[in-house]
Design a protein around this motif. Structure first.
Motif, PDB file in Angstrom:
ATOM      1  N   ARG A   1      -9.168  25.599   1.521  1.00  0.00           N
ATOM      2  CA  ARG A   1      -7.559  26.120   1.369  1.00  0.00           C
ATOM      3  C   ARG A   1      -7.543  27.588   2.113  1.00  0.00           C
ATOM      4  N   CYS A   2      -6.335  27.706   2.572  1.00  0.00           N
ATOM      5  CA  CYS A   2      -6.018  28.769   3.395  1.00  0.00           C
ATOM      6  C   CYS A   2      -5.934  30.302   2.282  1.00  0.00           C
TER       7      CYS A   2
ATOM      8  N   PHE B   1      -8.186  31.409   7.392  1.00  0.00           N
ATOM      9  CA  PHE B   1      -9.279  30.610   6.519  1.00  0.00           C
ATOM     10  C   PHE B   1     -10.241  31.678   5.931  1.00  0.00           C
TER      11      PHE B   1
ATOM     12  N   CYS C   1      -5.182  22.855   6.087  1.00  0.00           N
ATOM     13  CA  CYS C   1      -5.256  23.369   4.544  1.00  0.00           C
ATOM     14  C   CYS C   1      -5.138  22.209   3.501  1.00  0.00           C
TER      15      CYS C   1
END
Length: 429
Positions: free
Chosen positions: A70-71, A58, A46
């Protein structure tokens, strides 16, 4: 015994059937896949929190070529402009700063709060330290025989700087929400001495040994110390004064400049050419460094120490003067000072009064208007109300925080709650 034999026969038959089904599940009785390790799951990093997470953590758009990587948890968060930490939108004021950076980051510099801790009402702690210092001053005046109230009041008025707290060599301005040092000089800085004659320097209160210097020399500040008189002194490392020429030892002919050092070793440490030059040069450097000693000198003997105080420059800035003029005219008030005054009037904790302004009125700024003090005093605490919070959420859908509600909202909720209670009683009858 006959029943036990029948039961055991049935149990063994069931176990045999289960084993057969397990073998068929691995492929026609082949049990070689049982001990095989599963294929490793692909993980991704991430870009926000730096954690190694599987693909399911994700969103598909985040892993595409134009995604941020980004997660899912970090995708719902926003970055604080002050500390660059990711937080949920509900934890940010104005969708830009977290709670710590909003009003406590500068106070924590004054209070020397650890980075992993948060001061929820740092201004109150800073003001308490200021009052403790004033109480110590009053006790000292009483011991010296100064007991007249007008004289003590004049002393306090002379020492007080409005809206500024001083602690551990730091100043904190409550109006500008800024913390700065008491001096421009910091540890490790290079200072330049400008006085050649010691007769012009005030050495009272200076620790020993004192520094012997010439005008124009530069020294590195190793430590700063404040005397009880208010003057500052700095410690530096320097070579002790050289002995007189008559007492100086004569250098030997074998002495030579060693590579790796910028000085000529004395005769007693000279080495011959056939020895290891590298080892001996390191030893010479160590001996030379050990020759340095600590000396003290007044800070006002330097060019940097004569600069205008940071506090004086801050009090002259335009921002500070503007805030001070608005507060003197009664147009604005500091939320922290208003919360402390309201806490004294209502007899509650200052943190609870502060939550009236923050959570009850939704004020994220450091300043408020005088009318906000009256509105905050009229708020009702939800914990003390006999109405469930779930019902309040249905009645007041526009309100986000249910710690405090106004009296008008409370009356409206009580009427609707009473109507619902009556309807339920009718259905039950």
């Amino acid at each position: 015994s006959r029943h036990r034999a029948v039961i055991s026969t049935r149990v063994s038959g069931v176990c045999t059937a289960l084993l057969a089904m397990g073998k068929m599940a691995f492929g026609r009785g082949d049990t070689s896949n049982v001990n095989k390790k599963a294929a490793p799951v692909a993980t991704f990093d991430c870009s926000a929190c730096g954690k190694h997470l599987p693909r399911s953590a994700f969103a598909k758009a985040e892993l595409n070529r134009g995604g941020d990587g980004r997660c899912r948890d970090c995708g719902q968060r926003s970055q604080c402009r002050g500390c660059n930490m990711w937080s949920l939108p509900a934890q940010l004021y104005g969708k830009s700063q977290c709670r710590k950076c909003q009003e406590n980051a500068q106070v924590d510099r004054l209070l020397q709060t650890p980075k992993d801790e948060v001061t929820h009402f740092g201004v109150e702690t800073a003001l308490r330290l200021d009052r403790e210092a004033e109480h110590e001053l009053l006790l000292a005046c009483h011991k010296c025989g100064l007991c007249e109230r007008m004289v003590l009041q004049n002393i306090l008025d002379f020492l007080r700087v409005p809206f500024v707290t001083t602690q551990n060599g730091m100043h904190f301005c409550e109006l500008c929400n800024e913390a700065f040092g008491e001096l421009f000089v910091t540890q490790g800085q290079l200072v330049h001495l400008s006085m050649a004659h010691h007769g012009r320097i005030e050495w009272t209160g200076c620790p020993v040994p004192r520094l012997t210097f010439n005008s124009g020399e530069a020294f590195t500040v190793a430590e700063l110390q404040k005397a009880p008189s208010g003057r500052w002194f700095f410690r530096t490392l320097a070579k002790p004064p050289k002995p007189q020429r008559g007492n100086e030892p004569k250098p030997s002919d074998e002495a030579e400049i060693m590579p790796g050092c910028a000085f000529s070793p004395p005769a007693r440490l000279a080495v011959s050419r056939d020895q290891n030059i590298t080892t001996e040069s390191k030893a010479m450097c160590t001996a030379e460094l050990q020759a340095f000693e600590s000396f003290w000198c007044p800070l006002d003997a330097t060019l940097e120490g004569r600069l205008l105080s940071p506090l004086v420059e801050h009090l002259k800035c335009k921002t500070h003067k503007t805030h001070e003029a608005l507060i003197a005219a009664g147009q604005t008030m500091l939320v922290s000072r208003a919360a402390l005054k309201l806490a004294r009037d209502l007899g509650e904790q200052p943190t609870m009064s502060l939550s009236r302004f923050r959570a009850g009125l939704g004020l994220a700024d450091r300043f408020c208007e005088p009318k906000h003090v009256e509105l905050a005093a009229k708020l009702e605490r939800v914990r003390d109300v006999s109405i469930p919070v779930k019902f309040l959420r249905d009645v007041l859908p526009t309100r986000q925080d249910f710690l405090w509600i106004t009296r008008e909202e409370l009356w409206e909720a009580e009427e609707k709650f009473e109507e619902r209670r009556k309807k339920g009683a009718r259905k039950a009858s």
